[in-house]
Write a protein that holds these residues in place. Sequence first.
Motif, PDB file in Angstrom:
ATOM      1  N   HIS A  50       0.931  -0.946  -0.016  1.00  0.00           N
ATOM      2  CA  HIS A  50       0.306  -0.576  -0.315  1.00  0.00           C
ATOM      3  C   HIS A  50       0.903   1.287   0.090  1.00  0.00           C
ATOM      4  CE1 HIS A  50       0.825  -0.171   4.147  1.00  0.00           C
ATOM      5  NE2 HIS A  50       0.704   1.527   4.286  1.00  0.00           N
ATOM      6  N   ARG A  51       0.208   2.491  -0.687  1.00  0.00           N
ATOM      7  CA  ARG A  51       0.770   3.859  -0.600  1.00  0.00           C
ATOM      8  C   ARG A  51       0.104   4.689   0.031  1.00  0.00           C
ATOM      9  NH1 ARG A  51       4.103   0.085  -1.170  1.00  0.00           N
ATOM     10  NH2 ARG A  51       4.824  -0.725  -3.262  1.00  0.00           N
ATOM     11  N   ILE A  52       0.588   5.642   0.572  1.00  0.00           N
ATOM     12  CA  ILE A  52      -0.203   6.489   1.604  1.00  0.00           C
ATOM     13  C   ILE A  52      -0.256   8.140   0.770  1.00  0.00           C
ATOM     14  CG2 ILE A  52      -0.910   7.484   3.703  1.00  0.00           C
ATOM     15  CD1 ILE A  52      -2.112   4.526   3.582  1.00  0.00           C
ATOM     16  N   PHE A  53      -0.874   9.083   0.565  1.00  0.00           N
ATOM     17  CA  PHE A  53      -0.524   9.865   0.397  1.00  0.00           C
ATOM     18  C   PHE A  53      -2.049  10.722  -0.248  1.00  0.00           C
ATOM     19  CE2 PHE A  53      -0.672   7.171  -4.163  1.00  0.00           C
ATOM     20  CZ  PHE A  53      -1.789   7.922  -4.515  1.00  0.00           C
ATOM     21  N   SER A  54      -2.562  12.068  -0.537  1.00  0.00           N
ATOM     22  CA  SER A  54      -3.410  12.551  -0.407  1.00  0.00           C
ATOM     23  C   SER A  54      -3.233  13.084  -1.988  1.00  0.00           C
ATOM     24  CB  SER A  54      -3.847  14.139   0.309  1.00  0.00           C
ATOM     25  OG  SER A  54      -2.664  14.930   0.550  1.00  0.00           O
ATOM     26  N   LEU A  55      -3.956  13.589  -2.858  1.00  0.00           N
ATOM     27  CA  LEU A  55      -3.874  14.078  -3.688  1.00  0.00           C
ATOM     28  C   LEU A  55      -3.542  14.886  -4.175  1.00  0.00           C
ATOM     29  CD1 LEU A  55      -7.332  12.488  -5.212  1.00  0.00           C
ATOM     30  CD2 LEU A  55      -5.654  11.273  -5.462  1.00  0.00           C
ATOM     31  N   ASP A  56      -3.076  15.744  -3.042  1.00  0.00           N
ATOM     32  CA  ASP A  56      -2.781  17.218  -3.895  1.00  0.00           C
ATOM     33  C   ASP A  56      -0.954  16.795  -2.880  1.00  0.00           C
ATOM     34  OD1 ASP A  56      -2.956  16.919  -0.949  1.00  0.00           O
ATOM     35  OD2 ASP A  56      -3.639  18.955  -0.823  1.00  0.00           O
ATOM     36  N   GLU A  57      -0.297  15.579  -2.843  1.00  0.00           N
ATOM     37  CA  GLU A  57       0.646  15.170  -2.781  1.00  0.00           C
ATOM     38  C   GLU A  57       1.357  14.775  -4.311  1.00  0.00           C
ATOM     39  OE1 GLU A  57       2.453  13.803   1.470  1.00  0.00           O
ATOM     40  OE2 GLU A  57       0.139  13.073   1.059  1.00  0.00           O
ATOM     41  N   ARG A  58       1.776  15.622  -5.205  1.00  0.00           N
ATOM     42  CA  ARG A  58       1.943  15.564  -6.341  1.00  0.00           C
ATOM     43  C   ARG A  58       3.138  14.953  -6.631  1.00  0.00           C
ATOM     44  NH1 ARG A  58       2.061  19.282 -11.748  1.00  0.00           N
ATOM     45  NH2 ARG A  58       4.225  18.355 -12.948  1.00  0.00           N
ATOM     46  N   ASP A  59       4.836  15.113  -5.703  1.00  0.00           N
ATOM     47  CA  ASP A  59       5.668  13.889  -5.741  1.00  0.00           C
ATOM     48  C   ASP A  59       5.436  12.148  -5.688  1.00  0.00           C
ATOM     49  OD1 ASP A  59       6.649  15.687  -6.950  1.00  0.00           O
ATOM     50  OD2 ASP A  59       8.016  16.445  -5.488  1.00  0.00           O
ATOM     51  N   LYS A  60       4.224  11.995  -4.693  1.00  0.00           N
ATOM     52  CA  LYS A  60       3.717  10.600  -4.121  1.00  0.00           C
ATOM     53  C   LYS A  60       2.998   9.873  -5.024  1.00  0.00           C
ATOM     54  CE  LYS A  60       4.633  11.251   0.636  1.00  0.00           C
ATOM     55  NZ  LYS A  60       3.837  11.872   1.841  1.00  0.00           N
ATOM     56  N   VAL A  61       2.209  10.875  -5.392  1.00  0.00           N
ATOM     57  CA  VAL A  61       1.002  10.527  -6.573  1.00  0.00           C
ATOM     58  C   VAL A  61       2.051  10.241  -7.681  1.00  0.00           C
ATOM     59  CG1 VAL A  61      -0.779  10.982  -7.955  1.00  0.00           C
ATOM     60  CG2 VAL A  61      -0.734  12.032  -5.724  1.00  0.00           C
ATOM     61  N   ASP A  62       3.069  10.852  -8.171  1.00  0.00           N
ATOM     62  CA  ASP A  62       4.204  10.432  -9.388  1.00  0.00           C
ATOM     63  C   ASP A  62       4.925   9.463  -9.182  1.00  0.00           C
ATOM     64  OD1 ASP A  62       2.610  12.420 -10.796  1.00  0.00           O
ATOM     65  OD2 ASP A  62       4.312  13.456 -10.672  1.00  0.00           O
ATOM     66  N   THR A  63       4.970   9.450  -8.014  1.00  0.00           N
ATOM     67  CA  THR A  63       6.143   8.163  -7.353  1.00  0.00           C
ATOM     68  C   THR A  63       5.198   6.895  -7.623  1.00  0.00           C
ATOM     69  OG1 THR A  63       7.265   9.579  -6.099  1.00  0.00           O
ATOM     70  CG2 THR A  63       7.551   7.315  -5.283  1.00  0.00           C
ATOM     71  N   ALA A  64       3.956   6.343  -6.569  1.00  0.00           N
ATOM     72  CA  ALA A  64       2.442   5.453  -6.757  1.00  0.00           C
ATOM     73  C   ALA A  64       2.293   5.467  -9.099  1.00  0.00           C
ATOM     74  CB  ALA A  64       1.697   6.192  -5.822  1.00  0.00           C
ATOM     75  N   LEU A  65       2.470   6.122  -8.848  1.00  0.00           N
ATOM     76  CA  LEU A  65       1.788   5.639 -10.047  1.00  0.00           C
ATOM     77  C   LEU A  65       2.877   5.008 -11.086  1.00  0.00           C
ATOM     78  CD1 LEU A  65      -0.616   8.309 -12.179  1.00  0.00           C
ATOM     79  CD2 LEU A  65      -0.764   6.074 -10.295  1.00  0.00           C
ATOM     80  N   GLN A  66       3.629   5.442 -10.687  1.00  0.00           N
ATOM     81  CA  GLN A  66       5.440   5.048 -11.728  1.00  0.00           C
ATOM     82  C   GLN A  66       4.789   3.618 -11.725  1.00  0.00           C
ATOM     83  OE1 GLN A  66       7.329   5.735 -14.437  1.00  0.00           O
ATOM     84  NE2 GLN A  66       5.607   8.063 -14.011  1.00  0.00           N
ATOM     85  N   GLU A  67       4.709   3.262 -10.356  1.00  0.00           N
ATOM     86  CA  GLU A  67       5.169   1.134 -10.073  1.00  0.00           C
ATOM     87  C   GLU A  67       3.939   0.456 -10.759  1.00  0.00           C
ATOM     88  OE1 GLU A  67       5.796   0.854  -5.796  1.00  0.00           O
ATOM     89  OE2 GLU A  67       4.776   2.785  -5.588  1.00  0.00           O
ATOM     90  N   VAL A  68       3.122   1.434 -11.166  1.00  0.00           N
ATOM     91  CA  VAL A  68       1.917   0.400 -11.486  1.00  0.00           C
ATOM     92  C   VAL A  68       1.318   0.917 -13.246  1.00  0.00           C
ATOM     93  CG1 VAL A  68       0.820   0.228  -9.552  1.00  0.00           C
ATOM     94  CG2 VAL A  68       0.382   2.280 -10.985  1.00  0.00           C
ATOM     95  N   ASP A  69       0.349   0.094 -14.067  1.00  0.00           N
ATOM     96  CA  ASP A  69       0.458   0.508 -15.350  1.00  0.00           C
ATOM     97  C   ASP A  69      -1.257   1.227 -15.206  1.00  0.00           C
ATOM     98  OD1 ASP A  69       1.369  -2.202 -15.369  1.00  0.00           O
ATOM     99  OD2 ASP A  69       2.427  -1.375 -17.008  1.00  0.00           O
ATOM    100  N   MET A  70      -1.645   1.537 -14.579  1.00  0.00           N
ATOM    101  CA  MET A  70      -3.049   2.103 -14.384  1.00  0.00           C
ATOM    102  C   MET A  70      -3.727   2.394 -13.036  1.00  0.00           C
ATOM    103  SD  MET A  70      -6.311  -0.763 -14.967  1.00  0.00           S
ATOM    104  CE  MET A  70      -7.260   0.128 -14.168  1.00  0.00           C
ATOM    105  N   VAL A  71      -4.522   2.803 -12.907  1.00  0.00           N
ATOM    106  CA  VAL A  71      -5.312   3.948 -11.698  1.00  0.00           C
ATOM    107  C   VAL A  71      -6.818   3.200 -11.745  1.00  0.00           C
ATOM    108  CG1 VAL A  71      -5.987   5.118 -10.571  1.00  0.00           C
ATOM    109  CG2 VAL A  71      -3.722   5.567 -11.608  1.00  0.00           C
ATOM    110  N   LEU A  72      -7.313   2.139 -10.719  1.00  0.00           N
ATOM    111  CA  LEU A  72      -9.111   2.441 -11.138  1.00  0.00           C
ATOM    112  C   LEU A  72      -9.181   3.214  -9.336  1.00  0.00           C
ATOM    113  CD1 LEU A  72     -11.877   0.900 -11.139  1.00  0.00           C
ATOM    114  CD2 LEU A  72     -10.825  -1.218  -9.981  1.00  0.00           C
TER     115      LEU A  72
END
Length: 349
Positions: A50-72
Amino acid sequence: MMKNFLIYGANGYTGELITRFAVEGGMRPILAGRNAEAVGSLAAKHGLEHRIFSLDERDKVDTALQEVDMVLHCAGPFSITSRPMVNACLRNRKHYTDITGEISVFEECAAANDKAYEAGIMLMPGVGFDVVPSDCLAMHLKDRLPMATHLSLAFYGMGRISHGTQATMTMNVGRGGAIRHNGKITQVPAAWKTREIDFGEVTKTGVTIPWGDVSTAYHSTGIPNIEVFTVVPPSALKMMKLSRHIGWLLATGPVQRYLQGKIPAGGPTDEEREKGRTLLWGEAIDKEGNRVEARQQGPEGYTLTAMAALNITQKILIGDFQPGYQTPAKAYGTDLIMELEGVSRQAVP
Ligand SMILES: NC(=O)c1ccc[n+]([C@@H]2O[C@H](COP(=O)([O-])OP(=O)(O)OC[C@H]3O[C@@H](n4cnc5c(N)ncnc54)[C@H](OP(=O)(O)O)[C@@H]3O)[C@@H](O)[C@H]2O)c1
């Protein structure tokens, strides 16, 4: 590298249900959300990362997205949460799906079509009960009457609704209704029209609501006039009509805070979901007055949401997607809904 996906808002009622179904189906999503304790304990329960971030934490969002192919994306109301996640998906070239039913979110994603196409990603909001079954029904009617000019859709959800669904409805309560008229999304008063709907096993009074298909069915079928009806108890119908006059009051901050605070957490129990069902009906008419009609039956709304969302997720993960903004039926065809267990459809003669 194994393809994988991120469930954001995994600790919400629907996110949790989708997580459970995903694990039961052998998938290993990464869970995410802003509540460390709730997301952490859900991940531990299923043995997931799991990863914890709010949607305004741009760097954390980007880091989490780099690990996957898509978001649900399962964190709603999506009129608040969708934009930052869509932007993050465009930046990181990852596919975006969500379970919204909000017209404004569909239209915003549609407006980002070119950017998504350039990024080589698919933006597909509405992979749940809204709009997968109704979008497929709309396309089915269009296939039977290619020159249709008017489309009516109706659904009857026999079951309880979740915290997030109530929160989203409450947030939009003062905003009236919407239909599509001559190709344009057009504001109408709340509970603008009622009509008797024959769902086959039962006939009910339907009332117009500003449901996602007012946006999506046009993108899927090109039919320029669209109305969507649902069935509500008589007391709710009265409230909808009353909201025409006191909608401004219901939309104010203090009243919204009060109403939102009254909404109970959670949603239907497993037992309730198993007993619940959803009935749909649709009709298309052309200029000459030719008319086609169809009915569709399926599992309870949240069960269907989880099944449909994961069915589409599996397709995307094996590379079955169309870049740009897409609706479920446009990308996967009329029979997408028939891939789900417990769904049936009949053309009404
Ligand atoms: N279209 C469909 O068929 C369908 C079906 C099911 C649900 N939905 C929609 O899905 C949404 C969720 O419903 P639900 O009943 O699962 O909701 P819920 O139980 O209230 O959970 C909401 C989730 O969203 C998160 N969230 C809310 N606002 C957020 C924000 N600003 N930033 C980050 N996370 C946020 C919550 O996180 P916290 O715990 O941190 O607050 C929680 O994880 C609703 O909008 C609902 O209408 C649609």
